[in-house]
Write a protein that holds these residues in place. Structure first.
Motif, PDB file in Angstrom:
ATOM      1  N   ALA A 178       0.822  -1.213   0.000  1.00  0.00           N
ATOM      2  CA  ALA A 178       0.000   0.000   0.000  1.00  0.00           C
ATOM      3  C   ALA A 178       0.856   1.262   0.000  1.00  0.00           C
ATOM      4  CB  ALA A 178      -0.932  -0.005   1.208  1.00  0.00           C
ATOM      5  N   LEU A 179       2.010   1.189   0.645  1.00  0.00           N
ATOM      6  CA  LEU A 179       2.926   2.334   0.695  1.00  0.00           C
ATOM      7  C   LEU A 179       3.792   2.430  -0.557  1.00  0.00           C
ATOM      8  CD1 LEU A 179       4.146   2.053   4.407  1.00  0.00           C
ATOM      9  CD2 LEU A 179       2.770   3.924   3.441  1.00  0.00           C
ATOM     10  N   GLY A 180       3.823   1.359  -1.333  1.00  0.00           N
ATOM     11  CA  GLY A 180       4.673   1.334  -2.518  1.00  0.00           C
ATOM     12  C   GLY A 180       6.139   1.252  -2.169  1.00  0.00           C
ATOM     13  N   SER A 181       6.457   0.562  -1.077  1.00  0.00           N
ATOM     14  CA  SER A 181       7.842   0.464  -0.623  1.00  0.00           C
ATOM     15  C   SER A 181       8.281  -0.989  -0.506  1.00  0.00           C
ATOM     16  CB  SER A 181       8.012   1.154   0.736  1.00  0.00           C
ATOM     17  OG  SER A 181       7.157   0.571   1.707  1.00  0.00           O
ATOM     18  N   LEU A 182       9.563  -1.223  -0.669  1.00  0.00           N
ATOM     19  CA  LEU A 182      10.124  -2.563  -0.487  1.00  0.00           C
ATOM     20  C   LEU A 182      10.243  -2.856   1.005  1.00  0.00           C
ATOM     21  CD1 LEU A 182      13.034  -2.380  -3.093  1.00  0.00           C
ATOM     22  CD2 LEU A 182      10.867  -3.623  -3.346  1.00  0.00           C
ATOM     23  N   PRO A 183       9.948  -4.090   1.439  1.00  0.00           N
ATOM     24  CA  PRO A 183      10.078  -4.423   2.857  1.00  0.00           C
ATOM     25  C   PRO A 183      11.451  -4.083   3.428  1.00  0.00           C
ATOM     26  CG  PRO A 183       8.877  -6.151   1.737  1.00  0.00           C
ATOM     27  CD  PRO A 183       9.361  -5.204   0.664  1.00  0.00           C
ATOM     28  N   ALA A 184      12.507  -4.342   2.676  1.00  0.00           N
ATOM     29  CA  ALA A 184      13.868  -4.090   3.178  1.00  0.00           C
ATOM     30  C   ALA A 184      14.136  -2.611   3.419  1.00  0.00           C
ATOM     31  CB  ALA A 184      14.900  -4.646   2.202  1.00  0.00           C
ATOM     32  N   ARG A 185      13.314  -1.738   2.836  1.00  0.00           N
ATOM     33  CA  ARG A 185      13.481  -0.298   3.013  1.00  0.00           C
ATOM     34  C   ARG A 185      12.291   0.327   3.751  1.00  0.00           C
ATOM     35  NH1 ARG A 185      17.706   1.929   0.312  1.00  0.00           N
ATOM     36  NH2 ARG A 185      16.728   3.997   0.468  1.00  0.00           N
ATOM     37  N   THR A 186      11.569  -0.543   4.482  1.00  0.00           N
ATOM     38  CA  THR A 186      10.411  -0.092   5.258  1.00  0.00           C
ATOM     39  C   THR A 186      10.627  -0.427   6.725  1.00  0.00           C
ATOM     40  OG1 THR A 186       8.976  -0.520   3.358  1.00  0.00           O
ATOM     41  CG2 THR A 186       7.906  -0.194   5.488  1.00  0.00           C
ATOM     42  N   LEU A 187      10.763   0.583   7.548  1.00  0.00           N
ATOM     43  CA  LEU A 187      11.048   0.394   8.972  1.00  0.00           C
ATOM     44  C   LEU A 187       9.768   0.163   9.764  1.00  0.00           C
ATOM     45  CD1 LEU A 187      13.042   0.535  11.398  1.00  0.00           C
ATOM     46  CD2 LEU A 187      12.596   3.014  11.453  1.00  0.00           C
ATOM     47  N   MET A 188       9.750  -0.910  10.551  1.00  0.00           N
ATOM     48  CA  MET A 188       8.663  -1.165  11.491  1.00  0.00           C
ATOM     49  C   MET A 188       9.041  -0.585  12.844  1.00  0.00           C
ATOM     50  SD  MET A 188       5.673  -2.751  12.076  1.00  0.00           S
ATOM     51  CE  MET A 188       4.903  -2.110  13.579  1.00  0.00           C
ATOM     52  N   VAL A 189       8.164   0.229  13.409  1.00  0.00           N
ATOM     53  CA  VAL A 189       8.382   0.784  14.746  1.00  0.00           C
ATOM     54  C   VAL A 189       7.259   0.282  15.645  1.00  0.00           C
ATOM     55  CG1 VAL A 189       8.597   2.873  16.137  1.00  0.00           C
ATOM     56  CG2 VAL A 189       9.455   2.860  13.790  1.00  0.00           C
ATOM     57  N   GLY A 190       7.624  -0.471  16.676  1.00  0.00           N
ATOM     58  CA  GLY A 190       6.615  -1.048  17.560  1.00  0.00           C
ATOM     59  C   GLY A 190       7.091  -1.136  18.993  1.00  0.00           C
ATOM     60  N   ASP A 191       6.351  -1.915  19.784  1.00  0.00           N
ATOM     61  CA  ASP A 191       6.691  -2.010  21.206  1.00  0.00           C
ATOM     62  C   ASP A 191       6.791  -3.445  21.692  1.00  0.00           C
ATOM     63  OD1 ASP A 191       3.834  -2.494  21.065  1.00  0.00           O
ATOM     64  OD2 ASP A 191       3.776  -2.182  23.229  1.00  0.00           O
ATOM     65  N   SER A 192       6.630  -4.432  20.780  1.00  0.00           N
ATOM     66  CA  SER A 192       6.522  -5.803  21.274  1.00  0.00           C
ATOM     67  C   SER A 192       7.156  -6.836  20.353  1.00  0.00           C
ATOM     68  CB  SER A 192       5.048  -6.164  21.463  1.00  0.00           C
ATOM     69  OG  SER A 192       4.432  -6.377  20.210  1.00  0.00           O
ATOM     70  N   SER A 193       7.222  -8.055  20.881  1.00  0.00           N
ATOM     71  CA  SER A 193       7.730  -9.179  20.094  1.00  0.00           C
ATOM     72  C   SER A 193       6.832  -9.447  18.889  1.00  0.00           C
ATOM     73  CB  SER A 193       7.826 -10.436  20.973  1.00  0.00           C
ATOM     74  OG  SER A 193       6.573 -10.756  21.551  1.00  0.00           O
ATOM     75  N   ASN A 194       5.540  -9.135  18.989  1.00  0.00           N
ATOM     76  CA  ASN A 194       4.632  -9.268  17.844  1.00  0.00           C
ATOM     77  C   ASN A 194       5.141  -8.471  16.653  1.00  0.00           C
ATOM     78  OD1 ASN A 194       2.637 -10.967  18.681  1.00  0.00           O
ATOM     79  ND2 ASN A 194       1.062  -9.417  18.909  1.00  0.00           N
ATOM     80  N   ASP A 195       5.499  -7.206  16.909  1.00  0.00           N
ATOM     81  CA  ASP A 195       5.987  -6.325  15.857  1.00  0.00           C
ATOM     82  C   ASP A 195       7.309  -6.831  15.298  1.00  0.00           C
ATOM     83  OD1 ASP A 195       3.877  -4.311  16.154  1.00  0.00           O
ATOM     84  OD2 ASP A 195       4.823  -3.867  18.061  1.00  0.00           O
ATOM     85  N   ALA A 196       8.200  -7.250  16.195  1.00  0.00           N
ATOM     86  CA  ALA A 196       9.521  -7.699  15.773  1.00  0.00           C
ATOM     87  C   ALA A 196       9.452  -8.989  14.964  1.00  0.00           C
ATOM     88  CB  ALA A 196      10.421  -7.886  16.995  1.00  0.00           C
ATOM     89  N   GLN A 197       8.655  -9.946  15.422  1.00  0.00           N
ATOM     90  CA  GLN A 197       8.540 -11.219  14.713  1.00  0.00           C
ATOM     91  C   GLN A 197       7.920 -11.023  13.331  1.00  0.00           C
ATOM     92  OE1 GLN A 197       6.379 -13.902  17.314  1.00  0.00           O
ATOM     93  NE2 GLN A 197       7.828 -13.537  18.979  1.00  0.00           N
ATOM     94  N   ALA A 198       6.905 -10.163  13.258  1.00  0.00           N
ATOM     95  CA  ALA A 198       6.274  -9.887  11.972  1.00  0.00           C
ATOM     96  C   ALA A 198       7.254  -9.214  11.017  1.00  0.00           C
ATOM     97  CB  ALA A 198       5.043  -9.001  12.169  1.00  0.00           C
ATOM     98  N   ALA A 199       8.033  -8.262  11.548  1.00  0.00           N
ATOM     99  CA  ALA A 199       9.012  -7.547  10.722  1.00  0.00           C
ATOM    100  C   ALA A 199      10.098  -8.488  10.215  1.00  0.00           C
ATOM    101  CB  ALA A 199       9.630  -6.412  11.524  1.00  0.00           C
ATOM    102  N   ARG A 200      10.624  -9.322  11.089  1.00  0.00           N
ATOM    103  CA  ARG A 200      11.671 -10.270  10.683  1.00  0.00           C
ATOM    104  C   ARG A 200      11.152 -11.184   9.575  1.00  0.00           C
ATOM    105  NH1 ARG A 200      15.305  -7.533  12.159  1.00  0.00           N
ATOM    106  NH2 ARG A 200      16.566  -7.801  14.045  1.00  0.00           N
ATOM    107  N   ALA A 201       9.944 -11.697   9.735  1.00  0.00           N
ATOM    108  CA  ALA A 201       9.388 -12.623   8.752  1.00  0.00           C
ATOM    109  C   ALA A 201       9.081 -11.927   7.426  1.00  0.00           C
ATOM    110  CB  ALA A 201       8.127 -13.274   9.303  1.00  0.00           C
ATOM    111  N   ALA A 202       8.764 -10.631   7.503  1.00  0.00           N
ATOM    112  CA  ALA A 202       8.441  -9.883   6.287  1.00  0.00           C
ATOM    113  C   ALA A 202       9.679  -9.321   5.607  1.00  0.00           C
ATOM    114  CB  ALA A 202       7.490  -8.738   6.626  1.00  0.00           C
ATOM    115  N   GLY A 203      10.819  -9.333   6.311  1.00  0.00           N
ATOM    116  CA  GLY A 203      12.040  -8.771   5.749  1.00  0.00           C
ATOM    117  C   GLY A 203      12.189  -7.286   5.978  1.00  0.00           C
ATOM    118  N   CYS A 204      11.475  -6.761   6.987  1.00  0.00           N
ATOM    119  CA  CYS A 204      11.566  -5.341   7.324  1.00  0.00           C
ATOM    120  C   CYS A 204      12.512  -5.142   8.510  1.00  0.00           C
ATOM    121  CB  CYS A 204      10.203  -4.793   7.739  1.00  0.00           C
ATOM    122  SG  CYS A 204       8.915  -4.847   6.493  1.00  0.00           S
ATOM    123  N   PRO A 205      13.307  -4.071   8.523  1.00  0.00           N
ATOM    124  CA  PRO A 205      14.045  -3.717   9.735  1.00  0.00           C
ATOM    125  C   PRO A 205      13.050  -3.290  10.810  1.00  0.00           C
ATOM    126  CG  PRO A 205      14.243  -1.975   8.103  1.00  0.00           C
ATOM    127  CD  PRO A 205      13.544  -3.117   7.424  1.00  0.00           C
TER     128      PRO A 205
END
Length: 235
Positions: A178-205
């Motif tokens: 939706a953002l038109g961005s590559l996962p590797a160049r899309t930063l996830m900012v969160g507060d939990s392991s949910n956010d981190a696990q999802a980001a790792r699996a998606a290829g996002c920092p």
């Protein structure tokens, strides 16, 4: 410049877009959860739950939250029958919770210090931004509006926007599309392991805030690319 600041700066230099979580990251919504849940329990004729019990249950979507609360309260009454009774109570609990949450949404919550300044800096840097939360979209949009945060995001997605919720990578991948961005160049900012696990699996920092919920567990042990005490550190 400290090492962690250098690492964050380097990460942001490779970032085209940012996905930001809501509860525990931008807004402290524990008061809203506590109020709506206890109004729901009152409707059902069940005892109230202590605020400190709720934190470990937040973050995996409203359905999980309600089942966890019901199971906790009912287990004190009849542990052997708690799971069965939870499912019996769930339809009525869901309807009551939705009604009460929408009534009080934002009234018992507050934007964390540094959030507005951090989002303003990211927006000024020309980064595309989306809010991605496991909160139902019907709760998330009004909360962002009420707290003056909606204008920072070109996209807002909730826990019911896709077939699966975080920590599944699907919501992040769909948000990147939706953002038109590559996962590797899309930063996830969160507060939990949910956010981190999802980001790792998606290829996002991924960068996590140190003040959030993380299911009641210390966030320092979560696999992430960095930690910040305030979103201003992303400026």
């Amino acid at each position: 410049m400290p090492d962690h600041a250098t690492a964050l700066s380097s990460l942001l230099s490779r970032t085209d877009a940012v996905i930001v979580d809501l509860d525990g990251t931008m807004v402290d919504t524990m008061g809203d959860f506590n109020e709506a849940l206890n109004r729901m329990l009152h409707d059902l004729g069940l005892p109230a739950i202590e605020a400190e019990r709720i934190e470990s249950m937040v973050g995996k979507g409203s359905e999980h939250l309600l089942r966890s609360v019901l199971n906790h309260v009912l287990a004190h009454m009849d542990k052997a029958q708690a799971a069965i009774k939870t499912e019996a109570f769930f339809p009525q609990a869901w309807a009551s919770y939705q009604r009460h949450y929408l009534e009080i949404n934002g009234s018992y919550s507050a934007v964390y210090p540094g959030v507005v300044e951090g989002l303003t800096a990211l927006q000024s840097a020309g980064l595309r931004m989306a809010c991605l939360t496991n909160k139902p979209l019907s709760f998330a949009r009004p909360l962002l509006q009420a707290k003056g945060l909606a204008g920072y995001f070109s996209q807002v997605f909730g826990g019911d926007s896709f077939e699966r919720k975080k920590p599944d990578p699907l919501p992040l991948l769909k948000t990147c599309e939706a953002l038109g961005s590559l996962p590797a160049r899309t930063l996830m900012v969160g507060d939990s392991s949910n956010d981190a696990q999802a980001a790792r699996a998606a290829g996002c920092p991924v960068v996590l805030v140190t003040y959030g919920y993380n299911h009641g567990q210390p966030v320092g042990g979560v696999d992430a690319d960095g930690f910040v005490d305030s979103l201003t550190q992303l400026a």
